[in-house]
Design an enzyme around this catalytic site. Structure first.
Site, PDB file in Angstrom:
ATOM      1  N   LYS A 130       5.052   4.399   4.800  1.00 45.99           N
ATOM      2  CA  LYS A 130       5.741   3.388   3.976  1.00 45.99           C
ATOM      3  C   LYS A 130       6.043   3.954   2.585  1.00 45.99           C
ATOM      4  O   LYS A 130       7.073   3.639   1.990  1.00 45.99           O
ATOM      5  CB  LYS A 130       4.897   2.117   3.860  1.00 45.99           C
ATOM      6  CG  LYS A 130       4.567   1.434   5.187  1.00 45.99           C
ATOM      7  CD  LYS A 130       5.621   0.457   5.615  1.00 45.99           C
ATOM      8  CE  LYS A 130       5.155  -0.416   6.776  1.00 45.99           C
ATOM      9  NZ  LYS A 130       6.257  -1.152   7.406  1.00 45.99           N
TER      10      LYS A 130
ATOM     11  N   TYR B 185       0.825  -1.217   0.000  1.00 45.23           N
ATOM     12  CA  TYR B 185       0.000   0.000   0.000  1.00 45.23           C
ATOM     13  C   TYR B 185       0.856   1.262   0.000  1.00 45.23           C
ATOM     14  O   TYR B 185       0.338   2.362  -0.121  1.00 45.23           O
ATOM     15  CB  TYR B 185      -1.050  -0.015   1.103  1.00 45.23           C
ATOM     16  CG  TYR B 185      -0.615  -0.258   2.533  1.00 45.23           C
ATOM     17  CD1 TYR B 185       0.334   0.542   3.161  1.00 45.23           C
ATOM     18  CD2 TYR B 185      -1.216  -1.266   3.280  1.00 45.23           C
ATOM     19  CE1 TYR B 185       0.696   0.334   4.481  1.00 45.23           C
ATOM     20  CE2 TYR B 185      -0.866  -1.490   4.606  1.00 45.23           C
ATOM     21  CZ  TYR B 185       0.093  -0.683   5.201  1.00 45.23           C
ATOM     22  OH  TYR B 185       0.448  -0.890   6.513  1.00 45.23           O
TER      23      TYR B 185
HETATM   24  C1  HXC Z   1      -7.143   4.560  16.929  1.00 44.10           C
HETATM   25  C2  HXC Z   1      -5.170   4.596  18.107  1.00 44.10           C
HETATM   26  C3  HXC Z   1      -5.141   3.158  18.125  1.00 44.10           C
HETATM   27  C4  HXC Z   1      -6.222   2.459  17.499  1.00 44.10           C
HETATM   28  C5  HXC Z   1      -3.365   3.904  19.132  1.00 44.10           C
HETATM   29  N1  HXC Z   1      -4.041   4.976  18.731  1.00 44.10           N
HETATM   30  N2  HXC Z   1      -4.005   2.768  18.771  1.00 44.10           N
HETATM   31  N3  HXC Z   1      -6.150   5.278  17.513  1.00 44.10           N
HETATM   32  N4  HXC Z   1      -7.196   3.209  16.910  1.00 44.10           N
HETATM   33  N5  HXC Z   1      -6.283   1.130  17.476  1.00 44.10           N
HETATM   34  C6  HXC Z   1      -3.679   6.357  18.965  1.00 44.10           C
HETATM   35  C7  HXC Z   1      -3.752   6.677  20.433  1.00 44.10           C
HETATM   36  O1  HXC Z   1      -5.085   6.946  20.828  1.00 44.10           O
HETATM   37  C8  HXC Z   1      -2.864   7.906  20.544  1.00 44.10           C
HETATM   38  O2  HXC Z   1      -3.516   9.074  20.102  1.00 44.10           O
HETATM   39  C9  HXC Z   1      -1.784   7.602  19.500  1.00 44.10           C
HETATM   40  O3  HXC Z   1      -2.328   6.624  18.613  1.00 44.10           O
HETATM   41  C10 HXC Z   1      -0.518   7.059  20.134  1.00 44.10           C
HETATM   42  O4  HXC Z   1      -0.863   5.918  20.881  1.00 44.10           O
HETATM   43  P1  HXC Z   1       0.047   5.374  22.075  1.00 44.10           P
HETATM   44  O5  HXC Z   1      -0.453   4.033  22.445  1.00 44.10           O
HETATM   45  O6  HXC Z   1       0.151   6.427  23.110  1.00 44.10           O
HETATM   46  O7  HXC Z   1       1.452   5.330  21.360  1.00 44.10           O
HETATM   47  P2  HXC Z   1       2.597   4.310  21.480  1.00 44.10           P
HETATM   48  O8  HXC Z   1       2.618   3.629  22.811  1.00 44.10           O
HETATM   49  O9  HXC Z   1       3.801   5.019  21.034  1.00 44.10           O
HETATM   50  O10 HXC Z   1       2.204   3.172  20.410  1.00 44.10           O
HETATM   51  C11 HXC Z   1       2.453   3.330  19.047  1.00 44.10           C
HETATM   52  C12 HXC Z   1       1.408   2.535  18.266  1.00 44.10           C
HETATM   53  C13 HXC Z   1       1.329   1.108  18.759  1.00 44.10           C
HETATM   54  C14 HXC Z   1       1.777   2.613  16.801  1.00 44.10           C
HETATM   55  C15 HXC Z   1       0.066   3.239  18.469  1.00 44.10           C
HETATM   56  O11 HXC Z   1       0.317   0.404  18.052  1.00 44.10           O
HETATM   57  C16 HXC Z   1       2.608   0.376  18.633  1.00 44.10           C
HETATM   58  O12 HXC Z   1       3.596   0.688  19.266  1.00 44.10           O
HETATM   59  N6  HXC Z   1       2.651  -0.650  17.802  1.00 44.10           N
HETATM   60  C17 HXC Z   1       3.925  -1.391  17.586  1.00 44.10           C
HETATM   61  C18 HXC Z   1       3.627  -2.749  17.138  1.00 44.10           C
HETATM   62  C19 HXC Z   1       2.738  -2.800  15.927  1.00 44.10           C
HETATM   63  O13 HXC Z   1       1.836  -1.994  15.731  1.00 44.10           O
HETATM   64  N7  HXC Z   1       2.999  -3.777  15.085  1.00 44.10           N
HETATM   65  C20 HXC Z   1       2.130  -3.987  13.973  1.00 44.10           C
HETATM   66  C21 HXC Z   1       2.908  -3.790  12.762  1.00 44.10           C
HETATM   67  S1  HXC Z   1       2.142  -4.763  11.528  1.00 44.10           S
HETATM   68  P3  HXC Z   1      -4.246  10.119  21.123  1.00 44.10           P
HETATM   69  O14 HXC Z   1      -4.755  11.187  20.207  1.00 44.10           O
HETATM   70  O15 HXC Z   1      -5.337   9.364  21.803  1.00 44.10           O
HETATM   71  O16 HXC Z   1      -3.160  10.579  22.066  1.00 44.10           O
HETATM   72  C22 HXC Z   1       2.315  -3.916  10.149  1.00 44.10           C
HETATM   73  C23 HXC Z   1       1.911  -4.695   8.949  1.00 44.10           C
HETATM   74  C24 HXC Z   1       1.503  -3.815   7.834  1.00 44.10           C
HETATM   75  O17 HXC Z   1       2.730  -2.810  10.131  1.00 44.10           O
HETATM   76  C25 HXC Z   1       1.307  -4.568   6.537  1.00 44.10           C
HETATM   77  C26 HXC Z   1      -0.040  -5.149   6.355  1.00 44.10           C
HETATM   78  C27 HXC Z   1      -0.256  -5.791   4.990  1.00 44.10           C
END
Ligand code: HXC
Length: 270
Positions: free
Chosen positions: A165, A150
């Site tokens: 990305k 994407y």
């Molecule tokens: C809406 C969300 C949310 C959700 C987080 N936020 N999750 N909003 N829906 N499900 C918002 C929060 O409300 C906050 O905004 C802001 O994002 C930051 O969230 P935090 O949890 O405080 O941040 P942090 O702890 O730094 O976490 C970062 C993250 C988290 C990206 C949000 O998911 C993370 O660390 N993920 C790492 C692992 C991961 O995601 N792996 C998956 C990769 S798979 P507000 O406004 O409320 O402050 C991948 C595959 C792609 O990428 C390819 C597919 C084909």
């Protein structure tokens, strides 16, 4: 478990893999170790990184852990310099750390946008910049960025991740041209739907969503982190992919091409 690579293509070399505590990052670290290389896995949580390092050490090389948030440029620079200080060199960087969640664009908060763009785009640049100081000085190195298709075709619900990305893809091509004459290759790998805990829970949380994703893949199956890692190993290996730079290798079972259906021109004729 990955077998030891008969190629031993990474013997005497060192790779730094971000997000190496799980999924594709862990598999790439283990594949590099299986090829005889030393690995450093970098991420925010120590425990899963240590588990990867324990698994990697079984191949006989060195494996180290660095806890660091890729969103912090000073911490990233210190981490990369520490790797070179400890292990003496840096041959490969894999920018695999990612953050992602599904959200309608109009409901995504600025902070949600910032979190994902900071990890994926800014974090990849900070790591690349720090690693390149050493690679350019040595006149050799390979940087591999994990993206998703994407990046070029977009996908509803992932505006933050797709934009980030897409930026990484543009960064890859730019740096491949900028550093091509100085021995540093920069490429991308674009995995399709991969059976990892993180991706499954976030991207196809229900059976219905899972079936829909599977239905979009011409190969008719998910891929595994090990299969993605095998393609990553090819791109990282200068002997096999030494003339490949600025490119994207899709490992997605044909997903991004779409699932056009064959129409039999004889159907309905007697
Ligand atoms: C809406 C969300 C949310 C959700 C987080 N936020 N999750 N909003 N829906 N499900 C918002 C929060 O409300 C906050 O905004 C802001 O994002 C930051 O969230 P935090 O949890 O405080 O941040 P942090 O702890 O730094 O976490 C970062 C993250 C988290 C990206 C949000 O998911 C993370 O660390 N993920 C790492 C692992 C991961 O995601 N792996 C998956 C990769 S798979 P507000 O406004 O409320 O402050 C991948 C595959 C792609 O990428 C390819 C597919 C084909």
């Amino acid at each position: 478990m990955i077998d030891r690579s008969p190629l031993a293509e990474f013997t005497g070399q060192v790779a730094l893999i971000t997000g190496g505590g799980s999924g594709i990052g862990r598999a790439i670290a283990l594949r590099y170790a299986a090829g005889g290389g030393d690995v450093v896995v970098l991420g925010r949580r120590r425990e899963p990184l240590e588990e990867t390092a324990r698994m990697a050490e079984k191949f006989g090389g060195r494996a180290e852990v660095v806890t660091c948030d890729v969103r912090d440029p000073e911490a990233v620079t210190a981490a990369v310099n520490g790797v070179v200080g400890d292990l003496g060199r840096l041959d490969a960087l894999v920018n695999n750390a990612a953050g992602n969640f599904i959200s309608k664009a109009e409901e995504l908060s600025p902070n949600g946008w910032r979190a994902v763009v900071d990890i994926v785009l800014n974090g990849s640049f900070y790591c690349t910049r720090a690693a390149a100081q050493h690679m350019l000085a040595a006149g050799r190195g390979s940087i591999l960025n994990v993206i998703a298709s994407y990046a070029w075709h977009g996908h509803p619900g992932t505006v933050h991740s797709a934009a980030a990305k897409g930026g990484v893809l543009a960064m890859t091509r730019t740096l491949a041209a900028e550093w091509g004459g100085r021995g540093v290759r920069v490429n991308c790998i674009s995995p399709g739907p991969t059976e990892t805990e993180g991706a499954g829970a976030a991207l196809w949380p229900t059976d219905e969503a899972r079936d829909r994703v599977l239905g979009s893949v011409p190969a008719g199956r998910f891929t595994t982190p090990e299969e993605v890692a095998e393609s990553a190993a090819f791109l990282l290996d200068a002997r096999r992919a030494g003339y490949v730079t600025g490119d994207v290798l899709s490992v997605d079972g044909g997903q991004w091409l779409g699932k056009a259906v064959y129409t039999d021109p004889r159907a309905g004729r007697s």
